[in-house]
Design a protein around this motif. Sequence first.
Motif, PDB file in Angstrom:
ATOM      1  N   THR A 242      14.862  93.114  66.589  1.00  0.00           N
ATOM      2  CA  THR A 242      13.513  93.584  66.269  1.00  0.00           C
ATOM      3  C   THR A 242      12.879  92.656  65.241  1.00  0.00           C
ATOM      4  N   PRO A 243      11.765  92.013  65.571  1.00  0.00           N
ATOM      5  CA  PRO A 243      11.164  91.084  64.614  1.00  0.00           C
ATOM      6  C   PRO A 243      10.706  91.802  63.348  1.00  0.00           C
ATOM      7  N   TRP A 244      10.768  91.121  62.221  1.00  0.00           N
ATOM      8  CA  TRP A 244      10.210  91.688  60.995  1.00  0.00           C
ATOM      9  C   TRP A 244       8.732  91.977  61.190  1.00  0.00           C
ATOM     10  N   ALA A 245       8.032  91.094  61.889  1.00  0.00           N
ATOM     11  CA  ALA A 245       6.602  91.282  62.148  1.00  0.00           C
ATOM     12  C   ALA A 245       6.444  92.214  63.349  1.00  0.00           C
ATOM     13  N   ASN A 246       6.072  93.436  63.089  1.00  0.00           N
ATOM     14  CA  ASN A 246       5.850  94.431  64.130  1.00  0.00           C
ATOM     15  C   ASN A 246       4.763  95.381  63.638  1.00  0.00           C
ATOM     16  N   PRO A 247       4.220  96.239  64.487  1.00  0.00           N
ATOM     17  CA  PRO A 247       3.079  97.059  64.071  1.00  0.00           C
ATOM     18  C   PRO A 247       3.315  97.932  62.842  1.00  0.00           C
TER      19      PRO A 247
ATOM     20  N   GLY B 112       2.413  84.321  54.962  1.00  0.00           N
ATOM     21  CA  GLY B 112       2.066  85.733  55.059  1.00  0.00           C
ATOM     22  C   GLY B 112       0.941  86.003  56.036  1.00  0.00           C
ATOM     23  N   ALA B 113      -0.061  85.122  56.058  1.00  0.00           N
ATOM     24  CA  ALA B 113      -1.166  85.292  57.000  1.00  0.00           C
ATOM     25  C   ALA B 113      -0.680  85.166  58.438  1.00  0.00           C
ATOM     26  N   ARG B 114       0.191  84.196  58.693  1.00  0.00           N
ATOM     27  CA  ARG B 114       0.740  84.035  60.046  1.00  0.00           C
ATOM     28  C   ARG B 114       1.644  85.209  60.406  1.00  0.00           C
ATOM     29  N   PHE B 115       2.359  85.750  59.410  1.00  0.00           N
ATOM     30  CA  PHE B 115       3.198  86.925  59.650  1.00  0.00           C
ATOM     31  C   PHE B 115       2.347  88.096  60.137  1.00  0.00           C
ATOM     32  N   LEU B 116       1.225  88.340  59.489  1.00  0.00           N
ATOM     33  CA  LEU B 116       0.357  89.458  59.882  1.00  0.00           C
ATOM     34  C   LEU B 116      -0.161  89.276  61.304  1.00  0.00           C
ATOM     35  N   ARG B 117      -0.417  88.048  61.712  1.00  0.00           N
ATOM     36  CA  ARG B 117      -0.887  87.809  63.083  1.00  0.00           C
ATOM     37  C   ARG B 117       0.188  88.119  64.114  1.00  0.00           C
ATOM     38  N   GLU B 118       1.459  88.094  63.689  1.00  0.00           N
ATOM     39  CA  GLU B 118       2.561  88.398  64.610  1.00  0.00           C
ATOM     40  C   GLU B 118       2.855  89.897  64.702  1.00  0.00           C
ATOM     41  N   CYS B 119       2.128  90.723  63.975  1.00  0.00           N
ATOM     42  CA  CYS B 119       2.446  92.150  63.874  1.00  0.00           C
ATOM     43  C   CYS B 119       1.849  93.006  64.981  1.00  0.00           C
ATOM     44  N   THR B 120       1.203  92.417  65.968  1.00  0.00           N
ATOM     45  CA  THR B 120       0.671  93.209  67.074  1.00  0.00           C
ATOM     46  C   THR B 120       1.805  93.635  68.011  1.00  0.00           C
ATOM     47  N   SER B 121       1.564  94.672  68.780  1.00  0.00           N
ATOM     48  CA  SER B 121       2.576  95.146  69.730  1.00  0.00           C
ATOM     49  C   SER B 121       2.920  94.074  70.753  1.00  0.00           C
ATOM     50  N   ARG B 122       1.913  93.345  71.212  1.00  0.00           N
ATOM     51  CA  ARG B 122       2.143  92.313  72.226  1.00  0.00           C
ATOM     52  C   ARG B 122       3.019  91.196  71.685  1.00  0.00           C
ATOM     53  N   ARG B 123       2.696  90.704  70.478  1.00  0.00           N
ATOM     54  CA  ARG B 123       3.476  89.623  69.902  1.00  0.00           C
ATOM     55  C   ARG B 123       4.892  90.084  69.560  1.00  0.00           C
ATOM     56  N   ALA B 124       5.011  91.304  69.032  1.00  0.00           N
ATOM     57  CA  ALA B 124       6.338  91.810  68.667  1.00  0.00           C
ATOM     58  C   ALA B 124       7.232  91.919  69.894  1.00  0.00           C
ATOM     59  N   ARG B 125       6.667  92.381  71.015  1.00  0.00           N
ATOM     60  CA  ARG B 125       7.458  92.509  72.232  1.00  0.00           C
ATOM     61  C   ARG B 125       7.880  91.130  72.755  1.00  0.00           C
ATOM     62  N   TYR B 126       6.958  90.188  72.733  1.00  0.00           N
ATOM     63  CA  TYR B 126       7.276  88.829  73.166  1.00  0.00           C
ATOM     64  C   TYR B 126       8.386  88.234  72.305  1.00  0.00           C
TER      65      TYR B 126
ATOM     66  N   PRO C   3      15.081 110.773  60.178  1.00  0.00           N
ATOM     67  CA  PRO C   3      14.590 111.061  61.537  1.00  0.00           C
ATOM     68  C   PRO C   3      13.457 110.128  61.977  1.00  0.00           C
ATOM     69  N   ALA C   4      12.555 109.800  61.068  1.00  0.00           N
ATOM     70  CA  ALA C   4      11.436 108.932  61.445  1.00  0.00           C
ATOM     71  C   ALA C   4      11.933 107.529  61.800  1.00  0.00           C
ATOM     72  N   GLU C   5      12.901 107.044  61.049  1.00  0.00           N
ATOM     73  CA  GLU C   5      13.454 105.720  61.340  1.00  0.00           C
ATOM     74  C   GLU C   5      14.171 105.721  62.686  1.00  0.00           C
ATOM     75  N   PHE C   6      14.880 106.790  62.974  1.00  0.00           N
ATOM     76  CA  PHE C   6      15.564 106.909  64.262  1.00  0.00           C
ATOM     77  C   PHE C   6      14.552 106.951  65.403  1.00  0.00           C
ATOM     78  N   GLU C   7      13.466 107.661  65.208  1.00  0.00           N
ATOM     79  CA  GLU C   7      12.423 107.730  66.230  1.00  0.00           C
ATOM     80  C   GLU C   7      11.820 106.348  66.477  1.00  0.00           C
ATOM     81  N   ARG C   8      11.600 105.597  65.403  1.00  0.00           N
ATOM     82  CA  ARG C   8      11.009 104.260  65.557  1.00  0.00           C
ATOM     83  C   ARG C   8      11.958 103.298  66.267  1.00  0.00           C
ATOM     84  N   ALA C   9      13.248 103.600  66.251  1.00  0.00           N
ATOM     85  CA  ALA C   9      14.229 102.714  66.892  1.00  0.00           C
ATOM     86  C   ALA C   9      14.244 102.857  68.408  1.00  0.00           C
ATOM     87  N   GLN C  10      13.648 103.917  68.927  1.00  0.00           N
ATOM     88  CA  GLN C  10      13.741 104.179  70.366  1.00  0.00           C
ATOM     89  C   GLN C  10      13.054 103.093  71.196  1.00  0.00           C
ATOM     90  N   LEU C  11      11.836 102.711  70.799  1.00  0.00           N
ATOM     91  CA  LEU C  11      11.093 101.732  71.597  1.00  0.00           C
ATOM     92  C   LEU C  11      11.785 100.375  71.628  1.00  0.00           C
TER      93      LEU C  11
END
Length: 417
Positions: A53-58, A89-103, A144-152
């Motif tokens: 899981t990338p550090w940069a995610n939504p 940091g600016a480039r990190f924020l650009r990687e935080c979209t769902s599309r980029r994180a999945r890629y 529980p919230a962290e476990f839920e976030r791990a599902q995707l």
Amino acid sequence: MQILVLGAGVVGTTSAWYLRQAGHEVTVVERQSRAALETSFANGGQISVSHATPWANPSAPLKLMAWLGKPDAPLRFRPRLDPAQWGWGARFLRECTSRRARYNLHQLVTLGTYSRERLQSLREDLALDYDQVTRGILHFYTDPAEFERAQLPASQMRAFGCAREVIDADRAVALEPALAGARGRLVGATYTADDESGDARKFTQALAQKAADAGVRFLYDTEIVGFEQRRGDVAGVRVIENGVHHTLRADSYVLSLGSFSPLLARQLGLKLSIYPAKGYSITVPVRSPERAYKVSLTDDQYKLVYSRLGDRLRIAGTAELNGYGRDLDLRRCQAIVRRVSDLMPEAGHWDQARFWTGLRPTTPSNLPYIGRSRLRNLFLNTGHGTLGWTHACGSAAALADIVAGRQPDLDFAFTAA
């Protein structure tokens, strides 16, 4: 071809091995007295395709805001008057979209799976022993919230070929009985049976010896100070060896200097988006073998990984984006001790913990630079972040193919700067 590899961490040493096996005349330059004495010295020990899981995610921006000012936060951004930090940091924020994180996750799983296979083959071929454990990796959750976030991400990893299975707390304890004392706090887990763990330093130093036996020349205690250029190529590497300044020359060069790679690359006009993320680890002797974990663990809420290295326990994690300093913040070390001793009080001699910190070469996307640079005879194998040990063998095998003009046997976004 004569090739000069810059850096003898796990990535540089594996690069030297695969290049030598491809028939090249290889020399490795390292400022320390042995291989693997910096970032590879006391890392978390995991060969973790499942840690993709990338550090940069939504969810990352809000987490970072919540952690600001907390000295023991899992990921701490300490603003500095440093253009490199703010640009990263600016480039990190650009990687935080769902599309980029999945890629990026797909890329990391692809490289990780390939690299794990290469490691397994190398271990068998060379009969390497580095306290390896092949019992898989168990991600456990007490929130529980962290476990839920791990599902995707777990679902995405399965789609990409990493068998990261979601399991309940009882199954987690059955897989790792050392967690029985914390059963009431567990809310779930994921398990990847094919993942592994082992001592990266022992592996690297053992492979360095094998490489030396095979004809690789290692120049230790040799500091790299700069480059010479000619007609857009690298013409040599300026070094200080035994107090003497001189220039080393080769046909091609491989940059594998971890967090220090962008500082040297800048002299050649290359801009590598790599910034040091200071990580911490503790190493303690096993106290009670039957109460100490045997399966490698990941505590996602606290961003910690646990590995069993023979009669030692290694727990590593957290990250601090604060420049190149390697000073030890005892608050962060003690936070690791508190967490693990609370979960498994009898597993280790927690009062005997040895503390360590190292700089991980982190890119905004978490994807490393692997490939030929825009300079014809300079190749890159750097920027692996927290996954250098996981990705080392695959990155090195792929780089050897690229140097030979072959297409590597994996679908990865090989980069050029």
